[in-house]
Scaffold this motif. Structure first.
Motif, PDB file in Angstrom:
ATOM      1  N   ARG A 272      -5.507   2.837  11.907  1.00  0.00           N
ATOM      2  CA  ARG A 272      -5.972   1.642  12.623  1.00  0.00           C
ATOM      3  C   ARG A 272      -4.749   0.977  13.205  1.00  0.00           C
ATOM      4  N   VAL A 273      -4.647   0.979  14.526  1.00  0.00           N
ATOM      5  CA  VAL A 273      -3.492   0.437  15.234  1.00  0.00           C
ATOM      6  C   VAL A 273      -3.921  -0.881  15.853  1.00  0.00           C
ATOM      7  N   ASP A 274      -3.576  -1.988  15.206  1.00  0.00           N
ATOM      8  CA  ASP A 274      -4.151  -3.296  15.545  1.00  0.00           C
ATOM      9  C   ASP A 274      -5.675  -3.161  15.531  1.00  0.00           C
ATOM     10  N   ASP A 275      -6.313  -3.315  16.691  1.00  0.00           N
ATOM     11  CA  ASP A 275      -7.775  -3.223  16.732  1.00  0.00           C
ATOM     12  C   ASP A 275      -8.277  -1.877  17.237  1.00  0.00           C
ATOM     13  N   ALA A 276      -7.374  -0.959  17.506  1.00  0.00           N
ATOM     14  CA  ALA A 276      -7.764   0.351  18.030  1.00  0.00           C
ATOM     15  C   ALA A 276      -7.713   1.403  16.926  1.00  0.00           C
ATOM     16  N   GLY A 277      -8.509   2.450  17.071  1.00  0.00           N
ATOM     17  CA  GLY A 277      -8.536   3.523  16.086  1.00  0.00           C
ATOM     18  C   GLY A 277      -7.930   4.803  16.614  1.00  0.00           C
ATOM     19  N   LEU A 278      -7.225   5.532  15.752  1.00  0.00           N
ATOM     20  CA  LEU A 278      -6.721   6.875  16.042  1.00  0.00           C
ATOM     21  C   LEU A 278      -7.296   7.799  14.979  1.00  0.00           C
ATOM     22  N   SER A 279      -7.860   8.925  15.397  1.00  0.00           N
ATOM     23  CA  SER A 279      -8.500   9.809  14.428  1.00  0.00           C
ATOM     24  C   SER A 279      -7.915  11.214  14.484  1.00  0.00           C
ATOM     25  N   SER A 280      -7.904  11.862  13.338  1.00  0.00           N
ATOM     26  CA  SER A 280      -7.533  13.273  13.193  1.00  0.00           C
ATOM     27  C   SER A 280      -6.183  13.607  13.807  1.00  0.00           C
ATOM     28  N   GLN A 281      -5.197  12.776  13.540  1.00  0.00           N
ATOM     29  CA  GLN A 281      -3.849  13.024  14.053  1.00  0.00           C
ATOM     30  C   GLN A 281      -3.111  14.008  13.145  1.00  0.00           C
ATOM     31  N   GLN A 282      -2.402  14.962  13.762  1.00  0.00           N
ATOM     32  CA  GLN A 282      -1.581  15.892  12.981  1.00  0.00           C
ATOM     33  C   GLN A 282      -0.235  15.290  12.626  1.00  0.00           C
ATOM     34  N   VAL A 345      -0.096  -1.306  11.650  1.00  0.00           N
ATOM     35  CA  VAL A 345      -0.637   0.061  11.629  1.00  0.00           C
ATOM     36  C   VAL A 345      -1.033   0.385  10.199  1.00  0.00           C
ATOM     37  N   GLU A 346      -2.283   0.787  10.026  1.00  0.00           N
ATOM     38  CA  GLU A 346      -2.775   1.166   8.705  1.00  0.00           C
ATOM     39  C   GLU A 346      -3.199   2.633   8.751  1.00  0.00           C
ATOM     40  N   VAL A 347      -2.543   3.457   7.954  1.00  0.00           N
ATOM     41  CA  VAL A 347      -2.803   4.897   7.924  1.00  0.00           C
ATOM     42  C   VAL A 347      -3.682   5.216   6.719  1.00  0.00           C
ATOM     43  N   VAL A 348      -4.775   5.934   6.969  1.00  0.00           N
ATOM     44  CA  VAL A 348      -5.709   6.269   5.899  1.00  0.00           C
ATOM     45  C   VAL A 348      -5.870   7.784   5.828  1.00  0.00           C
ATOM     46  N   SER A 349      -6.291   8.253   4.675  1.00  0.00           N
ATOM     47  CA  SER A 349      -6.494   9.681   4.449  1.00  0.00           C
ATOM     48  C   SER A 349      -7.469   9.852   3.295  1.00  0.00           C
ATOM     49  N   GLU A 350      -8.099  11.019   3.233  1.00  0.00           N
ATOM     50  CA  GLU A 350      -8.990  11.314   2.109  1.00  0.00           C
ATOM     51  C   GLU A 350      -8.210  11.464   0.805  1.00  0.00           C
ATOM     52  N   ALA A 351      -6.940  11.836   0.918  1.00  0.00           N
ATOM     53  CA  ALA A 351      -6.104  11.994  -0.274  1.00  0.00           C
ATOM     54  C   ALA A 351      -5.716  10.633  -0.835  1.00  0.00           C
ATOM     55  N   GLU A 352      -5.527  10.565  -2.151  1.00  0.00           N
ATOM     56  CA  GLU A 352      -5.142   9.306  -2.790  1.00  0.00           C
ATOM     57  C   GLU A 352      -3.719   8.904  -2.441  1.00  0.00           C
ATOM     58  N   GLU A 353      -2.846   9.887  -2.221  1.00  0.00           N
ATOM     59  CA  GLU A 353      -1.491   9.607  -1.762  1.00  0.00           C
ATOM     60  C   GLU A 353      -1.076  10.681  -0.780  1.00  0.00           C
ATOM     61  N   ILE A 354      -0.167  10.319   0.115  1.00  0.00           N
ATOM     62  CA  ILE A 354       0.254  11.239   1.173  1.00  0.00           C
ATOM     63  C   ILE A 354       1.771  11.244   1.280  1.00  0.00           C
ATOM     64  N   LEU A 363       9.208  10.647   0.710  1.00  0.00           N
ATOM     65  CA  LEU A 363       8.524   9.845  -0.297  1.00  0.00           C
ATOM     66  C   LEU A 363       7.043  10.211  -0.327  1.00  0.00           C
ATOM     67  N   ARG A 364       6.346   9.717  -1.322  1.00  0.00           N
ATOM     68  CA  ARG A 364       4.887   9.798  -1.384  1.00  0.00           C
ATOM     69  C   ARG A 364       4.359   8.390  -1.635  1.00  0.00           C
ATOM     70  N   MET A 365       3.297   8.021  -0.913  1.00  0.00           N
ATOM     71  CA  MET A 365       2.760   6.672  -1.021  1.00  0.00           C
ATOM     72  C   MET A 365       1.247   6.712  -1.158  1.00  0.00           C
ATOM     73  N   PRO A 366       0.674   5.794  -1.951  1.00  0.00           N
ATOM     74  CA  PRO A 366      -0.786   5.729  -2.073  1.00  0.00           C
ATOM     75  C   PRO A 366      -1.414   5.224  -0.779  1.00  0.00           C
ATOM     76  N   THR A 367      -2.584   5.743  -0.468  1.00  0.00           N
ATOM     77  CA  THR A 367      -3.301   5.314   0.731  1.00  0.00           C
ATOM     78  C   THR A 367      -4.226   4.151   0.404  1.00  0.00           C
ATOM     79  N   PRO A 368      -4.513   3.305   1.392  1.00  0.00           N
ATOM     80  CA  PRO A 368      -3.960   3.327   2.750  1.00  0.00           C
ATOM     81  C   PRO A 368      -2.510   2.831   2.775  1.00  0.00           C
ATOM     82  N   VAL A 369      -1.758   3.282   3.788  1.00  0.00           N
ATOM     83  CA  VAL A 369      -0.352   2.890   3.940  1.00  0.00           C
ATOM     84  C   VAL A 369      -0.266   1.910   5.111  1.00  0.00           C
ATOM     85  N   LEU A 370       0.265   0.735   4.845  1.00  0.00           N
ATOM     86  CA  LEU A 370       0.333  -0.313   5.861  1.00  0.00           C
ATOM     87  C   LEU A 370       1.753  -0.468   6.379  1.00  0.00           C
TER      88      LEU A 370
END
Length: 419
Positions: A272-282, A345-354, A363-370
């Motif tokens: 989530r980039v401010d009010d816009a969404g980005l999906s399925s980014q590699q 920017v808030e990064v989300v994933s199905e994994a608990e940490e990424i 590093l590894r961080m728990p999601t979501p990452v802000l």
């Protein structure tokens, strides 16, 4: 091109075809192994060679040369017009008093031993600084060392080391409102470069202790950890997690890329980039202030400013040879590439940490990452006499050039601008 007739059309067509084939070859190299990778190497090398052979065989080389020179001149004039229309404002420097109790943390291994090679310890101590020399065999908590220095009365903190170490100590300096000294003793020194410091001779950074001025710059924050350059998610972050990456960067990347791009190990990220969404980014890169162009990101540098109060955001999603070719031809206009600026920017994933790469640190961080930015939170002490920031050429924006050509007023976030 019309003046050059059919030969001009042949040159453009052959050039575009060669570019597309080369991009497809590169995709096969990074996304596949074995025979397909070998074919990719042949295609990536053979396409430009084939284009040049065609130009010579059909007598098109002179036409191609004239068109290349004309295009280069057009780009140079376009960038000059854009730069003149909106000249880049330099970061404002403020007067600074000489620190009385500076404390500098130095990593003797950083940059292949620049601390010893440039006698930074001896020169700093001669200028009245207290030096904390890290022991490479015993990993230290540099943030804790910085806090101890503050408790002991330090009125300036500084680091001779990599950008990851710079960020950790910079956070302590910002927390206590102290000036921070960057000594360009790392390997690449991206932060030092964008501050306009001398990267070839880190000892010149010490001149700030006796004749310095202050810059107020932004400090990035990712899940409570400071960063001065970039935070990477996705493919690059996965690669730098591997222990073998430090000793063999290219080999490790080539070995892992097929699985990460098209295999089962490849993860997709939403943001989530401010009010816009980005999906399925590699791959997703968030920077402390935006880079001036995609070439600067690939080359690892050049942010014209560090005090604009915005995060730079680049998202990449390329899932096949066709998208790779579109990216090569269309650049930032292709569907596989997203370039934005944001405050959050808030990064989300199905994994608990990424996996996350913060200023190159794995590093590894728990999601979501802000990811956020602290505008002008860091006081950086720099030498008055320094190389300065090289203002990169602005990216060519044909829409803005058209506005300039017709003399209209273009409305921006800063108000109307008369062309």
């Amino acid at each position: 091109m019309l003046a050059l007739g059919r030969n001009g059309l042949k040159v453009v067509g052959a050039g575009l075809l060669g570019l597309i084939l080369c991009a497809i070859g590169v995709w096969w190299i990074v996304a596949h192994r074995g025979v397909v990778r070998l074919l990719g190497v042949l295609l990536a090398l053979g396409a430009p060679v084939g284009v040049m052979v065609l130009f010579v065989y059909d007598g098109l080389w002179l036409t191609a040369l004239v068109m290349i020179l004309c295009w280069a001149a057009a780009l140079a004039l376009a960038r000059a017009a854009l730069r003149a229309a909106r000249p880049e404002r330099p970061m404002r420097a403020l007067p600074a008093s000489r620190p009385k109790r500076p404390v500098l943390i130095m990593n003797p291994k950083s940059g292949g031993g620049k601390v010893g090679r440039f006698e930074l310890v001896e020169r700093a101590e001669a200028l009245g600084a207290r030096v904390i020399l890290l022991d490479p065999s015993a990993p230290a908590d540099v943030a804790a060392l910085a806090r101890e220095a503050v408790a002991g009365g330090a009125d300036l903190l500084g680091v001779a080391g990599g950008d990851g170490t710079q960020a950790l100590v910079a956070a302590v300096a910002a927390e206590h409102g102290l000036p921070f000294l960057v000594i360009s003793a790392g390997t690449r020194n991206h932060f030092a470069m964008d501050l306009g410091l001398d990267r070839s001779d880190p000892s010149r950074c010490l001149d700030a202790l006796t004749d310095g001025e202050e810059l107020r710059v932004d400090l990035g924050d990712v899940a409570g950890r400071a960063f001065v350059n970039t935070v990477s998610f996705g493919v690059y972050a996965d690669i730098v997690q591997r222990p073998e990456y430090r000793d063999d960067k290219a080999g490790t990347a080539l070995n892992l890329m097929p699985d990460l791009l098209v295999g089962a190990e490849g993860r997709r990220l939403d943001a989530r980039v401010d009010d816009a969404g980005l999906s399925s980014q590699q791959a997703l890169l968030v920077s402390n202030n935006p880079y001036s162009s995609l070439d600067d990101i690939a080359g690892g540098g050049r942010r014209p400013r560090l005090d604009d109060g915005e995060l730079g955001v680049v998202g990449i999603r390329v899932e096949g040879a066709a998208q790779a070719a579109a990216l090569a031809v269309r650049g930032s206009q292709s569907e596989g590439l997203t370039v934005m600026t944001a405050h959050r920017v808030e990064v989300v994933s199905e994994a608990e940490e990424i996996p996350v790469a913060v200023d190159g640190e794995a590093l590894r961080m728990p999601t979501p990452v802000l990811c956020t930015l602290r505008p002008r939170a860091l006081r950086v002490l720099v030498p008055r006499d320094r190389p300065g920031v090289m203002i990169p050429a602005p990216p060519v924006d044909w829409r803005k050039l058209l506005v300039l050509a017709v003399g209209r007023t273009e409305r921006t976030s800063e108000g109307p601008t008369r062309a």
